[in-house]
Enzyme design. Structure first.
Site, PDB file in Angstrom:
ATOM      1  N   ASP A 110       0.831  -1.205   0.000  1.00  0.00           N
ATOM      2  CA  ASP A 110       0.000   0.000   0.000  1.00  0.00           C
ATOM      3  C   ASP A 110       0.861   1.249   0.000  1.00  0.00           C
ATOM      4  O   ASP A 110       2.069   1.189   0.167  1.00  0.00           O
ATOM      5  CB  ASP A 110      -0.850   0.039   1.281  1.00  0.00           C
ATOM      6  CG  ASP A 110      -1.984  -0.950   1.204  1.00  0.00           C
ATOM      7  OD1 ASP A 110      -2.241  -1.468   0.113  1.00  0.00           O
ATOM      8  OD2 ASP A 110      -2.600  -1.194   2.254  1.00  0.00           O
TER       9      ASP A 110
ATOM     10  N   MET B   4      -8.167   8.562   9.681  1.00  0.00           N
ATOM     11  CA  MET B   4      -8.730   9.076   8.417  1.00  0.00           C
ATOM     12  C   MET B   4      -9.684  10.246   8.642  1.00  0.00           C
ATOM     13  O   MET B   4     -10.584  10.468   7.842  1.00  0.00           O
ATOM     14  CB  MET B   4      -9.491   7.951   7.670  1.00  0.00           C
ATOM     15  CG  MET B   4      -8.633   6.757   7.359  1.00  0.00           C
ATOM     16  SD  MET B   4      -9.570   5.335   6.755  1.00  0.00           S
ATOM     17  CE  MET B   4     -10.301   4.691   8.250  1.00  0.00           C
TER      18      MET B   4
ATOM     19  N   LYS C 212      -4.525   2.612  -2.812  1.00  0.00           N
ATOM     20  CA  LYS C 212      -5.489   3.520  -3.439  1.00  0.00           C
ATOM     21  C   LYS C 212      -4.963   4.935  -3.330  1.00  0.00           C
ATOM     22  O   LYS C 212      -4.592   5.378  -2.256  1.00  0.00           O
ATOM     23  CB  LYS C 212      -6.836   3.414  -2.716  1.00  0.00           C
ATOM     24  CG  LYS C 212      -7.413   2.025  -2.820  1.00  0.00           C
ATOM     25  CD  LYS C 212      -8.361   1.727  -1.674  1.00  0.00           C
ATOM     26  CE  LYS C 212      -8.667   0.245  -1.595  1.00  0.00           C
ATOM     27  NZ  LYS C 212      -7.501  -0.620  -1.288  1.00  0.00           N
TER      28      LYS C 212
HETATM   29  N1  SAH Z   1      -3.832   0.038   9.195  1.00  0.00           N
HETATM   30  C1  SAH Z   1      -3.383   1.375   9.513  1.00  0.00           C
HETATM   31  C2  SAH Z   1      -4.463   2.407   9.309  1.00  0.00           C
HETATM   32  C3  SAH Z   1      -4.939   2.516   7.900  1.00  0.00           C
HETATM   33  S1  SAH Z   1      -6.152   3.752   7.697  1.00  0.00           S
HETATM   34  C4  SAH Z   1      -2.868   1.391  10.944  1.00  0.00           C
HETATM   35  O1  SAH Z   1      -3.056   0.442  11.688  1.00  0.00           O
HETATM   36  O2  SAH Z   1      -2.229   2.379  11.312  1.00  0.00           O
HETATM   37  C5  SAH Z   1      -5.199   5.134   7.215  1.00  0.00           C
HETATM   38  C6  SAH Z   1      -5.199   6.155   8.311  1.00  0.00           C
HETATM   39  O3  SAH Z   1      -4.273   5.784   9.291  1.00  0.00           O
HETATM   40  C7  SAH Z   1      -4.794   7.534   7.881  1.00  0.00           C
HETATM   41  O4  SAH Z   1      -5.863   8.248   7.319  1.00  0.00           O
HETATM   42  C8  SAH Z   1      -4.372   8.138   9.189  1.00  0.00           C
HETATM   43  O5  SAH Z   1      -5.473   8.520   9.961  1.00  0.00           O
HETATM   44  C9  SAH Z   1      -3.751   6.946   9.862  1.00  0.00           C
HETATM   45  N2  SAH Z   1      -2.299   6.932   9.682  1.00  0.00           N
HETATM   46  C10 SAH Z   1      -1.563   6.024   9.020  1.00  0.00           C
HETATM   47  N3  SAH Z   1      -0.257   6.322   9.120  1.00  0.00           N
HETATM   48  C11 SAH Z   1      -0.179   7.438   9.855  1.00  0.00           C
HETATM   49  C12 SAH Z   1       0.895   8.232  10.339  1.00  0.00           C
HETATM   50  N4  SAH Z   1       2.165   7.921  10.051  1.00  0.00           N
HETATM   51  N5  SAH Z   1       0.607   9.309  11.094  1.00  0.00           N
HETATM   52  C13 SAH Z   1      -0.662   9.645  11.396  1.00  0.00           C
HETATM   53  N6  SAH Z   1      -1.706   8.925  10.972  1.00  0.00           N
HETATM   54  C14 SAH Z   1      -1.481   7.831  10.220  1.00  0.00           C
END
Ligand code: SAH
Length: 493
Positions: free
Chosen positions: A31, A168, A53
């Site tokens: 991803d 998100m 995506k």
């Molecule tokens: N599976 C991932 C989340 C996927 S959804 C997890 O467990 O972290 C994607 C969302 O994750 C983004 O919109 C944001 O809200 C958050 N996210 C992912 N990486 C991030 C980061 N480095 N800093 C802040 N938010 C993050």
């Protein structure tokens, strides 16, 4: 088939299992939000495929991704499905696992460090705390809170006795805050936003629930970001640690060879720097023939063996190994190392250096070797081609029969466009040898106008001056630790 979490962005937060699986995979489907360099350990023949995506431009639908996973697994491939954070936290990992299960495919799930915990942690916010939050909820902020069929129960969320962590949610933040306040959550409650958590460019804001949306807008907080509501947000004031590291916010370029860069890069990162690797040189081992072959075959004849770099040590031992010999071949010789890095590499091969000078330049080694009897005896100086003659000359002047043998050549490593750009935006550019300076100059790349130039010692500084680079910082101790100390001291000027 492996559903693997890659963590939130800092490559250091990848799990050991994830790295093992990446290294062994035939195919990796990844991803957008995986850490930079996450795929570096993949096999060179592995199929790497982006299935993330992009906002506005869908690569593959979730169904297509599920089908692709099943197809690859059926083809007998060892497949890693690599996702940002944790695969089962808003990662659609659950849906992919269902598809695999339905197809009768065996799989393993490797949890990852989730952004909802890690981004706050890197911002100095614990998501639970004995005095401030006994529970934490992970909530999707993706849903349009204005939709009548929203799956979120805003009354329940407003009443939730603990920290609310929204994934998100940054675009919807005004609506989220309104909904929560409308449902009875206090507008004065602390709230925080963390953008690009655990990445070098992490930013965090703290405000009240009532004020956080306007603040996020004013500071242009962008995805990926975590938003968090709860008393714990206030703890950032006390607990913030990332920004307090001495090199926080500094971009430091490392010009030494990629294979040697990790020690220096690691130290700088630990101190909070954003490290960009812009190697200008590469080490090219000499083939084991000619005078090198001879020197190795008769290594037992030398009364003194001098080594002037860790590279030299490892290549000498590689040569000994290829000749079917080992550390015992050095038993009759006095062994001298130019500095502690070289001595440490010797120690790794089971040899304790007899002589290590206090200062790590050839002149100091000459001095340190004064008590060693060399007159009329054979001495091996094994090192880089085109090294300075100080050491062999001094030993010859004392009547030694010196074999000055090249173990490797230092050659130019062309800089990519990305590396040139990284170099140009660096706050500090570090040079650990004359050759790093020379090859940078020859490449035509230049540090940015405001960059501070850091040199490991006087010889490197002199080469820099010859190439029109003014050295701002010179290490007092001419080794990696000394360079890091000098740079750190300079940044707190
Ligand atoms: N599976 C991932 C989340 C996927 S959804 C997890 O467990 O972290 C994607 C969302 O994750 C983004 O919109 C944001 O809200 C958050 N996210 C992912 N990486 C991030 C980061 N480095 N800093 C802040 N938010 C993050």
């Amino acid at each position: 088939m492996y559903l693997v979490g890659a963590g939130p962005g800092d490559p250091g937060l990848m799990t050991r299992r994830s790295l093992e699986l990446i290294a062994a995979a035939d195919a990796i489907l990844y991803d957008r939000l995986i850490p930079p360099g996450a795929l570096e350990g993949a096999r060179s023949d592995a199929e790497l495929r982006y299935v993330g995506k992009e906002p506005g431009a869908p690569a593959l639908t979730q169904e297509e991704t599920n089908e692709l996973l099943v197809e690859l697994a059926c083809a007998g491939k060892r497949v890693v499905r690599l996702k940002g954070g944790d695969p089962f936290v808003f990662g659609r990992g659950g849906e992919e696992a269902e598809a695999l299960a339905a197809a009768g495919i065996r799989f393993e799930v490797v949890p990852g460090v989730t952004a909802g915990v890690a981004a706050p942690a890197y911002a100095g916010i614990p998501v639970t705390h004995r005095d401030a939050a006994s529970a934490v909820a992970f909530v999707t902020g993706h849903e349009d809170p204005a939709k009548p069929d929203t799956a979120l129960d805003w009354d329940a969320l407003a009443r939730f006795p603990g920290t609310l962590v929204f994934y998100m949610g940054i675009r919807n933040l005004p609506l989220i805050a309104d909904r929560l306040v409308g449902a009875g959550r206090g507008p004065g409650e602390p709230a925080a936003g963390v953008e690009r958590g655990t990445h070098p460019g992490q930013r965090a804001i703290v405000d009240t629930l009532g004020g956080i949306a306007a603040r996020a807008q004013a500071e242009e907080v962008r995805p990926p970001a975590i938003t968090l509501v709860g008393a714990v947000a206030e703890l950032r004031d006390t607990i913030a640690w990332l920004e307090r590291r001495p090199l926080h916010g500094q971009v430091v370029a490392v010009t030494r060879a990629r294979a040697q860069a990790s020690g220096l890069a690691g130290r700088l990162r630990e101190l909070g720097a954003e490290v960009v690797e812009t190697p200008t040189i590469r080490i090219e081992p000499r083939p084991l023939e000619g005078e090198l072959r001879e020197a190795i075959d008769r290594i037992g004849d030398y009364a003194l063996v001098c080594l002037t770099s860790p590279n030299g040590v490892s290549l000498l031992f590689a040569g000994l190994g290829a000749a079917g010999r080992d550390a015992r071949a050095l038993a009759p010789a006095t062994v001298a190392a130019i500095g502690p890095g070289t001595a440490a590499e010797l120690a790794r091969h089971g040899v304790r250096a007899d002589v290590v000078p206090e200062r790590f330049v050839a002149e100091a080694l000459v001095e340190a070797l004064e008590p060693v009897a060399v007159e009329g005896r054979r001495v091996l100086v094994a090192r880089a081609a085109e090294a300075r003659d100080v050491l062999p000359d001094a030993l010859r002047a004392r009547g030694a029969e010196v074999d000055d043998v090249a173990l490797y050549d230092t050659v130019a490593e062309p800089l990519t466009e990305a590396e040139r750009a990284a170099l140009a935006r660096a706050d500090y550019v570090t040079f650990t040898s004359s050759s790093t300076v020379r090859f940078l100059a020859e490449s035509g790349a230049r540090p940015g106008a405001g960059a501070r130039i850091v040199s490991i010692g006087p010889v490197t500084s002199a080469t820099a001056a010859e190439h029109g680079l003014t050295v701002d910082v010179e290490a007092e101790r001419h080794d990696i630790d000394g360079l890091v100390d000098a740079l750190t001291a300079d940044s707190s000027r």
